[in-house]
Design a protein around this motif. Structure first.
Motif, PDB file in Angstrom:
ATOM      1  N   ASP A  48      15.950  39.667  10.173  1.00 42.11           N
ATOM      2  CA  ASP A  48      16.034  40.702   9.145  1.00 42.11           C
ATOM      3  C   ASP A  48      15.268  40.284   7.901  1.00 42.11           C
ATOM      4  OD1 ASP A  48      17.517  42.339  10.761  1.00 42.11           O
ATOM      5  OD2 ASP A  48      19.448  41.666   9.975  1.00 42.11           O
ATOM      6  N   TRP A  49      14.648  41.278   7.293  1.00 42.25           N
ATOM      7  CA  TRP A  49      13.871  41.115   6.062  1.00 42.25           C
ATOM      8  C   TRP A  49      12.702  40.154   6.270  1.00 42.25           C
ATOM      9  CZ3 TRP A  49      15.895  45.274   4.802  1.00 42.25           C
ATOM     10  CH2 TRP A  49      17.254  45.493   4.815  1.00 42.25           C
ATOM     11  N   LEU A  50      12.236  40.050   7.518  1.00 36.84           N
ATOM     12  CA  LEU A  50      11.120  39.179   7.900  1.00 36.84           C
ATOM     13  C   LEU A  50      11.383  37.721   7.553  1.00 36.84           C
ATOM     14  CD1 LEU A  50       8.031  41.392   6.930  1.00 36.84           C
ATOM     15  CD2 LEU A  50       9.319  41.354   9.071  1.00 36.84           C
ATOM     16  N   GLY A  51      12.658  37.350   7.481  1.00 37.00           N
ATOM     17  CA  GLY A  51      13.026  35.974   7.187  1.00 37.00           C
ATOM     18  C   GLY A  51      13.141  35.679   5.705  1.00 37.00           C
ATOM     19  N   LEU A  52      12.882  36.682   4.866  1.00 37.02           N
ATOM     20  CA  LEU A  52      13.006  36.506   3.419  1.00 37.02           C
ATOM     21  C   LEU A  52      14.429  36.839   2.981  1.00 37.02           C
ATOM     22  CD1 LEU A  52       9.747  38.373   2.321  1.00 37.02           C
ATOM     23  CD2 LEU A  52      10.074  35.896   2.475  1.00 37.02           C
ATOM     24  N   ARG A  53      14.794  36.386   1.816  1.00 39.93           N
ATOM     25  CA  ARG A  53      16.049  36.831   1.219  1.00 39.93           C
ATOM     26  C   ARG A  53      15.861  38.293   0.837  1.00 39.93           C
ATOM     27  NH1 ARG A  53      19.296  32.535   0.437  1.00 39.93           N
ATOM     28  NH2 ARG A  53      18.325  30.503   0.160  1.00 39.93           N
ATOM     29  N   PRO A  54      16.921  39.108   0.859  1.00 41.97           N
ATOM     30  CA  PRO A  54      16.762  40.531   0.530  1.00 41.97           C
ATOM     31  C   PRO A  54      16.081  40.776  -0.818  1.00 41.97           C
ATOM     32  CG  PRO A  54      18.886  40.184   1.543  1.00 41.97           C
ATOM     33  CD  PRO A  54      18.276  38.812   1.339  1.00 41.97           C
ATOM     34  N   ALA A  55      16.374  39.973  -1.831  1.00 46.20           N
ATOM     35  CA  ALA A  55      15.741  40.168  -3.147  1.00 46.20           C
ATOM     36  C   ALA A  55      14.236  39.912  -3.064  1.00 46.20           C
ATOM     37  CB  ALA A  55      16.376  39.255  -4.186  1.00 46.20           C
ATOM     38  N   ALA A  56      13.814  38.899  -2.325  1.00 49.50           N
ATOM     39  CA  ALA A  56      12.387  38.611  -2.160  1.00 49.50           C
ATOM     40  C   ALA A  56      11.715  39.718  -1.354  1.00 49.50           C
ATOM     41  CB  ALA A  56      12.190  37.255  -1.484  1.00 49.50           C
ATOM     42  N   PHE A  57      12.404  40.209  -0.328  1.00 45.22           N
ATOM     43  CA  PHE A  57      11.848  41.297   0.471  1.00 45.22           C
ATOM     44  C   PHE A  57      11.690  42.550  -0.392  1.00 45.22           C
ATOM     45  CE2 PHE A  57      11.960  44.853   3.448  1.00 45.22           C
ATOM     46  CZ  PHE A  57      11.006  44.448   4.361  1.00 45.22           C
ATOM     47  N   ARG A  58      12.649  42.806  -1.248  1.00 47.18           N
ATOM     48  CA  ARG A  58      12.569  43.953  -2.162  1.00 47.18           C
ATOM     49  C   ARG A  58      11.333  43.816  -3.061  1.00 47.18           C
ATOM     50  NH1 ARG A  58      17.305  43.597  -3.959  1.00 47.18           N
ATOM     51  NH2 ARG A  58      18.211  45.106  -2.519  1.00 47.18           N
ATOM     52  N   CYS A  59      11.083  42.630  -3.601  1.00 43.26           N
ATOM     53  CA  CYS A  59       9.894  42.394  -4.428  1.00 43.26           C
ATOM     54  C   CYS A  59       8.619  42.623  -3.620  1.00 43.26           C
ATOM     55  CB  CYS A  59       9.906  40.983  -5.004  1.00 43.26           C
ATOM     56  SG  CYS A  59      11.150  40.709  -6.262  1.00 43.26           S
ATOM     57  N   LEU A  60       8.598  42.149  -2.379  1.00 43.90           N
ATOM     58  CA  LEU A  60       7.456  42.362  -1.499  1.00 43.90           C
ATOM     59  C   LEU A  60       7.205  43.856  -1.314  1.00 43.90           C
ATOM     60  CD1 LEU A  60       6.558  40.628   1.782  1.00 43.90           C
ATOM     61  CD2 LEU A  60       7.002  43.062   1.834  1.00 43.90           C
ATOM     62  N   MET A  61       8.262  44.614  -1.079  1.00 39.50           N
ATOM     63  CA  MET A  61       8.116  46.061  -0.864  1.00 39.50           C
ATOM     64  C   MET A  61       7.583  46.749  -2.114  1.00 39.50           C
ATOM     65  SD  MET A  61       8.773  46.669   2.290  1.00 39.50           S
ATOM     66  CE  MET A  61       9.040  48.442   2.369  1.00 39.50           C
TER      67      MET A  61
END
Length: 192
Positions: A48-61
């Protein structure tokens, strides 16, 4: 094509089109859209989240695909194994030593590629990319000096681990060079 495979392909294609339509033009947009689309279609092996923490994935998005919120994405219940944290950290460190320094997504990409290395298929397939060429381009764009050392086009996962071993002074291969090794095709053969 079976019905479940066709449905997964349609889901991935729909996600890809949606993501690319919102892309801001960072060089990593295409590969990230492929990975996210595959993940949403239950393809690849990414957690999930490509292995990132949800907050980091949110920044990526926000950086790549503004307007596509996390609430639109479905977690699959896949998680990274906590007992391989040191291995992931070493892979991330290896890649970050040679990052291009052009976009913040290089740091996210190092973490994503390291997470993909934890699965057991070819790295491009584990990441949910649609071709090995996409992985090669990802490596060249984000980690150019590291990618330049892959002069013989070694399979990327094997290459990354070989680089880690050499950094530590570990030379596990018994052959004096890759060209005379009996496992040459395993490391350098086609990735079908």
């Amino acid at each position: 094509m079976t019905a479940p495979v066709a449905a997964a392909f349609d889901t991935a294609e729909r996600w890809y089109r949606e993501l690319i339509s919102r892309a801001l033009g960072d060089g990593n947009d295409h590969v990230l859209a492929c990975m996210i689309a595959s993940w949403q279609a239950a393809g690849g092996s990414m957690p999930d989240w490509l292995g990132l923490r949800p907050a980091a994935f949110r920044c990526l998005m926000v950086h790549h695909f503004p307007g596509v919120g996390l609430d639109a994405l479905r977690a699959r219940g896949r998680h990274l194994s906590e007992d391989r944290g040191d291995e992931i950290d070493e892979l991330v460190g290896l890649m970050l030593l040679d990052k291009a320094g052009e976009t913040p997504s290089e740091v996210w990409m190092a973490h994503i590629v390291a997470a993909g290395c934890m699965a057991s298929d070819h790295l491009w397939q584990d990441l949910g990319l649609w071709s090995r060429g996409d992985l090669t381009e990802l490596m060249r764009r984000n980690f150019p000096a590291l990618a330049a050392r892959n002069v013989k086009d070694m399979k990327w996962k094997r290459f990354l681990y070989k680089q880690l071993c050499e950094t530590e002074g570990i030379y596990a291969c018994r052959a004096p060079s890759c060209e005379v090794c009996t496992d040459y095709r395993v490391c350098f053969g086609p990735e079908d």
